[in-house]
Design a protein around this motif. Structure first.
Motif, short mmCIF file in Angstrom:
data_model
loop_
_atom_site.label_atom_id
_atom_site.label_comp_id
_atom_site.label_asym_id
_atom_site.label_seq_id
_atom_site.Cartn_x
_atom_site.Cartn_y
_atom_site.Cartn_z
N UNK A 31 0.78 -1.28 0.04
CA UNK A 31 0.09 0.00 0.18
C UNK A 31 0.79 1.05 -0.05
N UNK A 32 0.24 2.39 -0.41
CA UNK A 32 1.10 3.77 -0.50
C UNK A 32 1.80 3.90 1.00
N UNK A 33 2.95 4.27 0.74
CA UNK A 33 4.05 4.51 2.09
C UNK A 33 4.62 3.40 2.69
N UNK A 34 4.13 2.08 1.93
CA UNK A 34 4.92 0.79 2.43
C UNK A 34 6.45 0.79 1.96
N UNK A 35 7.18 0.58 3.05
CA UNK A 35 8.85 0.73 2.73
C UNK A 35 9.30 -0.58 2.50
N UNK A 36 9.80 -0.79 1.06
CA UNK A 36 10.27 -1.86 0.59
C UNK A 36 11.66 -2.21 1.20
#
Length: 479
Positions: A31-36
């Motif tokens: 989702x938006x803002x998820x840090x890979x």
């Protein structure tokens, strides 16, 4: 988040990563803002080369799926239509700035396009068709091409001919298993930089130099340290100072007939460079794309590769002698380096076409090739000497220059006052095409001239017009 890699699949590894991340974004898992995960972390998890993950993340960023934040990480972006449109606009604006040539070069290329017959062209960076060796090729059929065997390193008969070509010039014979064919010197550099460096590393390059224009250095956030060049090549004393202050991982040098200055690194400098790099264990990429255009055969100086075979990677090109459309180059490096380069090339889906390899092999096998190459070398030498003699007779008090030992570039430096970019517009007004130094370095005092594109009649007119411009420059010298 879960990623699975199938190394037996025909889909490149970076593309497998991209496809799975895109699917997970589409399904709402990411989702938006998820840090890979960091590039290194994901590479270690998947047991693959870090550069593969870098490529995947870069492609995802270019397509608007993720955003890289300095010293923070890579984050998933919103996939709303408005944000995608804004991202597309930013890409267009960014690429326009990134790939746009200087205003001077744009004006010059417009002039060459519209009035090429009236322009004295010392700007275009390649041989004219009239000087490219005219080699007759045998009649071959389609099946012959399709049946030729090509290894990961390229067409073996051509690799053997290139090894002989290098030997004839330098008495250095590359091993076939350490020689890889590429689509030209530029691809050789890009693949090697990606194989040898990681994001944030530091590389030392010559200044002025065309190395500064290699886009992969910016794309990988490589820090570039510029080392000045004088009449004896790269100033190793300046390099040594930089090495003691910076953690330099790689050195790029063009020691023979350097682009743009035409200078050749002296034997003393070569020895000092090798000694310095041996002490600090820094590998060298030796770019010798003009090596076959020496005015002295064999070449007067040994290759850096010959002096330090384990720490120097050697690259060359056939494009400078067979024409720019023959995009063929080579890398000579230890097998373990070439293994990594081959993996990168295959991941990027850039395997070399068999057709130019076989054609180039025919050309180099032609019994008249050596004679025609010698004729090209002699022609360039005579043109260079004629041009230098003209300069000495008419402009030696105003312009500094050194007779190159090979290639087709000469570097002219005005020595009477500080020039501005506007001063160089006088050359465009006079239909003189050169590459001013301010397009590739900070100084505005110099220019590169390609003498291969000027016969004696054109040289006479070129120097005459240049003299008139220099007189105008001199009028502005403060009393």
């Amino acid at each position: 988040m879960e990623i699975k890699i199938n190394k037996s699949s025909h889909t490149p590894l970076y593309r497998q990563i991209m496809n799975q991340l895109i699917n997970q974004i589409s399904d709402g898992i990411l989702y938006e803002g998820y840090r890979l995960p960091s590039e290194r972390t994901l590479a270690n998890q998947l047991l693959i080369n870090r550069s593969t993950v870098v490529r995947a993340y870069d492609e995802l960023e270019a397509q608007g799926f993720v955003e890289k934040k300095a010293s923070s990480g890579t984050y998933i972006l919103s996939q709303s239509g408005e944000k995608q449109e804004n991202h597309l606009r930013r890409i267009i604006q960014y690429n326009d700035l990134k790939y746009q040539k200087s205003e001077y070069e744009q004006q010059l290329e417009k002039l060459l396009l519209n009035d090429k017959y009236s322009v004295l062209d010392g700007y275009t960076g390649e041989l004219p068709y009239s000087l490219i060796p005219n080699i007759s090729l045998p009649n071959v059929n389609w099946q012959s091409f399709l049946s030729e065997e090509v290894s990961n390193l390229g067409y073996l008969p051509l690799r053997n001919k290139i090894a002989q070509l290098v030997y004839d010039m330098y008495s250095h014979y590359p091993k076939s298993q350490e020689l890889m064919l590429t689509a030209g010197g530029q691809q050789s550099l890009v693949l090697l930089i990606q194989a040898l460096l990681k994001s944030g590393d530091t590389v030392a390059v010559e200044d002025p130099s065309f190395f500064n224009g290699i886009s992969v250095l910016n794309a990988m956030s490589i820090k570039v340290i510029k080392i000045p060049v004088d009449q004896d090549g790269m100033c190793v004393s300046d390099l040594e100072k930089a090495v003691k202050k910076q953690n330099i991982q790689l050195i790029l040098t063009n020691p023979n007939f350097q682009n743009p200055t035409g200078t050749t690194m002296s034997l003393t400098r070569r020895k000092k460079l090798i000694e310095l790099c041996h002490m600090y264990r820094i590998p060298i990429i030796e770019d010798d794309v003009f090596g076959q255009l020496s005015f002295h055969s064999p070449n007067q100086y040994p290759l850096l590769k010959e002096m330090a075979p384990q720490s120097v990677i050697y690259i060359g090109s056939l494009s400078k002698i067979l024409g720019s459309r023959m995009q063929l180059g080579w890398i000579e490096a230890p097998s373990y380096v070439l293994d990594e380069v081959v993996k990168l090339r295959d991941e990027y889906e850039t395997q070399l076409n068999i057709f130019p390899q076989v054609m180039a092999s025919f050309a180099l096998t032609n019994p008249n090739f050596s004679k025609k190459l010698s004729l090209l070398q002699e022609t360039l030498k005579n043109r260079m000497i004629y041009f230098v003699n003209l300069l000495q007779m008419t402009l030696s008090k105003d312009i500094d220059f050194t007779l190159p030992k090979g290639g087709y570039y000469i570097w002219l430096t005005y020595n009477r006052r500080i020039l501005t970019k506007e001063d160089w517009l006088l050359l465009i007004d006079s239909h003189l095409a050169v590459l001013p130094s301010f397009t590739i370095t900070k100084s505005s005092q110099s220019c590169r001239v390609n003498i291969a594109r000027l016969d004696k009649k054109k040289m006479d007119l070129f120097v005459l017009k240049l003299k008139e411009i220099v007189l105008q420059w001199n009028k502005q010298i403060p009393e």
